[in-house]
Write an enzyme that holds these catalytic residues in place. Structure first.
Site, PDB file in Angstrom:
ATOM      1  N   GLY A 293       0.829  -1.197   0.000  1.00 33.83           N
ATOM      2  CA  GLY A 293       0.000   0.000   0.000  1.00 33.83           C
ATOM      3  C   GLY A 293       0.866   1.250   0.000  1.00 33.83           C
ATOM      4  O   GLY A 293       2.010   1.251  -0.464  1.00 33.83           O
ATOM      5  N   SER A 294       0.356   2.308   0.584  1.00 33.31           N
ATOM      6  CA  SER A 294       0.988   3.621   0.443  1.00 33.31           C
ATOM      7  C   SER A 294       2.284   3.790   1.210  1.00 33.31           C
ATOM      8  O   SER A 294       2.990   4.782   1.004  1.00 33.31           O
ATOM      9  CB  SER A 294       0.002   4.711   0.872  1.00 33.31           C
ATOM     10  OG  SER A 294      -1.056   4.800  -0.057  1.00 33.31           O
ATOM     11  N   ILE A 295       2.647   2.866   2.113  1.00 31.94           N
ATOM     12  CA  ILE A 295       3.959   2.996   2.748  1.00 31.94           C
ATOM     13  C   ILE A 295       5.074   2.778   1.718  1.00 31.94           C
ATOM     14  O   ILE A 295       6.246   3.064   2.001  1.00 31.94           O
ATOM     15  CB  ILE A 295       4.129   2.025   3.926  1.00 31.94           C
ATOM     16  CG1 ILE A 295       3.969   0.567   3.485  1.00 31.94           C
ATOM     17  CG2 ILE A 295       3.173   2.365   5.053  1.00 31.94           C
ATOM     18  CD1 ILE A 295       4.301  -0.441   4.577  1.00 31.94           C
ATOM     19  N   SER A 715      -6.281   4.801   1.561  1.00 31.40           N
ATOM     20  CA  SER A 715      -5.274   5.508   0.782  1.00 31.40           C
ATOM     21  C   SER A 715      -4.298   4.489   0.254  1.00 31.40           C
ATOM     22  O   SER A 715      -3.243   4.260   0.813  1.00 31.40           O
ATOM     23  CB  SER A 715      -4.562   6.542   1.653  1.00 31.40           C
ATOM     24  OG  SER A 715      -3.962   5.930   2.757  1.00 31.40           O
TER      25      SER A 715
END
Length: 716
Positions: A293-295, A715
């Site tokens: 994901g967004s990391i 997100s």
């Protein structure tokens, strides 16, 4: 024709020749056995006469970086028999079976074996060993004895269980570090050799020799026991509050790559590993590849800045969606920030912005940086079973793949791969191999071997520091506000990855937060990953508060002094969280509001049975407390009382409260209560003893006040 005398002489000559031939053959045979195979036969004779008993080498202890024991070898006893010396096997089996809790036929089968030595039961209880010892001393058993035997003990129970693994009954490493470094820990066994006769009895005056065992090496880890406790308690609270399927938390030393703490939930006790579920023992931080994901977005930003395809001032326009190869990519909130720069793209966790960056990088450069950040191969962490993530094959990767991979979907990585990649950004562009071993020491304390992690410079320090500042902005003014720690500059990134199965999107997510502190010159990096939380699912809402509590405690434990926030005032002082447990939902809302906190209630019960952060934790006003309301517990039985929640109280407060309920207290440590047995809500008889553990108030949990964050979609 010859006379009788001649015939007699011929017979005599024939017999002499026959006798001489027989003697020659016998002499030759004797010479063969004596001179050709003499040494071999002598050796065989010695082996037949010799009875050998192995002396197991003590397995080397495992200690944390300050020398505190995490695994050690203790002496136990084993019950054995010499079957040839047992006079009445049936009677012996009948006597031993009820004492040892075994079937008579199983014992009898061992006693009837044609061997010198057989185990009857290994690791018996103290009561069982004492009973057998008494029977031997009274002369009621022949051919049965007890011998000392080493046993592996994990004195902290479940603490660091997934990291340590465990050793089997024969002291062989089976999982975790016990398996990975087995040849260093197990040492070299010794033996006792005794002469016995053909019946297996010891020969009086026979020779006995002893080869002493060589103990295994002491393994010193990079783990810190105190930080491991902080991490595991946070993991327990997280799973308890979010009802997640599992959780993974890692703390890494930015400069050295040493793992300071590493926790996975659910947990198990390695002292009783046979009773645990193999799925529970799985160390998924290194064995499972998941969508980050967004990391992942800081990696994309660092690659694009280093390649020069964008700068900090490159203009972006985000309308909330972008079309690539006929497919529409949307932001988590279907809204865009309009015109801005890379700082806005990172701060708002814009999928559209990062998809644009991925397309600017192009396939060759994007895959080049996947390789540079070590996301295409194993990290080399010293744990068994490490796997590696997957991505579309380079030759078949499309622009749509690049656009989606740029914000952390379509590709997969292991949690340890992801943290090591982000740690390179924290380490001014130097990737360093994550590891758990610090060094090996000999039994007398001398250093035998020091672990030297691999490292390489993958980014320029200037680019790494630019991304660090972008990640600080995420925590200060972006989606990661709940990860802030008063007094420190914290850098981080939220993540909420969608889960897929067979190409089909599931309504389940992995919420995560990864970051480091303090900035500049970060010292520790932390990853929090929560798999399938219920209720709230966004990394900024679920994982960021956990990150805040963990890294705040770590910074204080490591005596890293607070900073002023860049360009801003000192953060407001934290205040203690009120106790909401045992209150009705209405009362809990009232108490939380009066103390200056918001509250998110889960469940529809009549009684609050759990909360996060726990009572007594120091947090900033405005933090949203999470509480779980379940049906009210049934009333205790006659003569019973419910154990109250003592966490966050001083020893005096806990003692006073328990005294009023006719309960006694046993305390360990000083400060405020961090753990208790039995758990809050348990029904116990009056005058029962409640055990509590206290820790100094210098390291309380801290969670920063949340800011406005994502409200409807992940997100990704």
């Amino acid at each position: 024709m010859p006379g009788p005398g001649a015939r007699a002489r011929r017979r005599i000559v024939f017999l002499l020749c026959l006798y001489s031939g027989a003697m020659a053959a016998l002499t030759g045979r004797l010479a063969y056995w004596q001179f050709v195979r003499g040494e071999e036969l002598a050796r065989m004779g010695e082996e037949i006469r010799a009875w050998e008993m192995r002396i197991r080498a003590p397995r080397g202890p495992i200690v944390d970086r300050l020398g505190r024991p995490l695994a050690e070898t203790v002496t136990a006893e084993a019950i054995y028999a010499r079957p040839r010396e047992v006079k009445n096997p049936e009677a012996v089996a009948a006597r031993l079976a009820p004492i040892l809790g075994m079937k008579p036929e199983d014992i009898l089968a061992r006693l009837r074996k044609n061997t010198f030595y057989e185990y009857i039961k290994r690791r018996p209880t103290e009561a069982e060993a004492a009973a057998v010892r008494g029977m031997i001393e009274r002369g009621e058993l022949t051919g049965v004895g007890l011998e000392p035997e080493a046993r592996r003990l994990y004195p902290e129970g479940t603490l660091a269980a997934h990291v340590l693994g465990f050793a089997g009954i024969d002291m062989q490493g089976l999982e975790g570090l016990e398996l990975y470094y087995d040849k260093y820990l197990r040492g070299k066994n010794g033996q006792v050799r005794t002469e016995v006769d053909a019946r297996g009895f010891e020969i009086a005056g026979g020779q006995t020799s002893i080869d002493p065992p060589q103990p295994g090496l002491t393994m010193v880890l990079t783990l810190d026991k105190a930080l491991q406790v902080i991490l595991e308690e946070a993991a327990d609270r997280t799973v308890d509050v979010t009802h997640a399927k599992r959780a993974a938390l890692i703390v890494m030393d930015v400069k050295t790559g040493g793992i300071l703490a590493m926790a996975s939930r659910p947990a198990y006790d390695p002292n009783h590993f046979a009773a645990s579920d193999p799925a529970t023992r799985r160390m998924w931080l290194v064995t499972d590849a998941v969508s980050p994901g967004s990391i992942f977005k800081p990696v994309t930003a660092a690659a694009a800045l280093e390649e020069g395809v964008i700068t900090l001032s490159t203009p972006f326009y985000d309308s909330g969606r972008i079309t690539v190869m006929g497919e529409t990519i949307s932001n988590w909130n279907f809204r865009g920030f309009g015109a801005g720069t890379l700082a806005d793209v990172m701060r708002t966790s814009s999928n559209v912005g990062f998809a644009t960056i991925g397309l600017k990088l192009g396939r060759e450069k994007f895959y080049k940086w996947l390789e540079a950040f070590n996301l295409t191969r194993r990290t080399g962490i010293d744990l068994p079973g490490e796997t590696v993530g997957q991505r579309p094959p380079f030759a078949r990767a499309t622009d749509l793949d690049l656009a989606i991979m740029a914000f952390g979907q379509t590709l997969t990585v292991t949690p340890i791969q992801m943290l090591a990649a982000l740690n390179a950004i924290a380490n001014d562009g130097r990737w360093v191999q994550p590891h758990l071993l610090k060094e090996f020491r000999t039994p007398d304390g001398q250093v035998a071997e020091v672990f030297q992690p691999a490292s390489r410079q993958i980014l320029s320090p200037e680019t790494a520091r630019e991304v660090q500042r972008l990640m600080v902005e995420v925590v200060t003014n972006g989606t990661g506000r709940q990860a802030a720690v008063p007094g420190y500059n914290v850098a981080g990134k939220t993540g909420t990855a969608e889960k897929f199965e067979g190409g089909r999107k599931l309504d389940r997510y992995i919420a995560s937060f990864a970051g480091f502190a303090p900035v500049p010159d970060p010292q520790v990096s932390v990853l929090v990953m929560i798999d399938e939380p219920e209720g709230l699912t966004y990394g900024g809402q679920v994982a960021a508060p956990v990150f805040s509590q963990i890294i705040g405690d770590i910074l204080r434990y490591l005596s890293i002094p607070p900073q002023r926030a860049p360009g801003g005032p000192e953060a407001s002082p934290p205040v203690p969280v009120p106790n909401l447990v045992n209150l009705s939902p209405e009362e809990a809302r009232k108490v939380a509001g009066e103390a200056g906190f918001g509250i998110l209630l889960e469940g529809s019960g009549a009684l609050v049975t759990g909360q996060f952060p726990p009572a007594g934790a120091l947090v900033t006003r405005g933090t949203v407390l999470r509480a779980r309301a379940e049906p009210e517990l049934p009333p205790p039985g006659d003569g019973e009382v419910r154990v109250p929640d003592l966490r966050g109280r001083t020893l005096r407060e806990a003692a006073d409260l328990l005294a009023g309920m006719e309960l006694y207290v046993t305390a360990e440590g000083s400060g405020t209560v961090v753990r208790q047995e039995p758990a809050a809500g348990s029904a116990v008889p009056r005058r029962a003893r409640i055990r509590i553990w206290l820790e100094p108030p210098a390291g309380p949990a801290r969670v920063s006040a949340p800011g406005p964050g994502p409200a409807s979609r992940p997100s990704t």
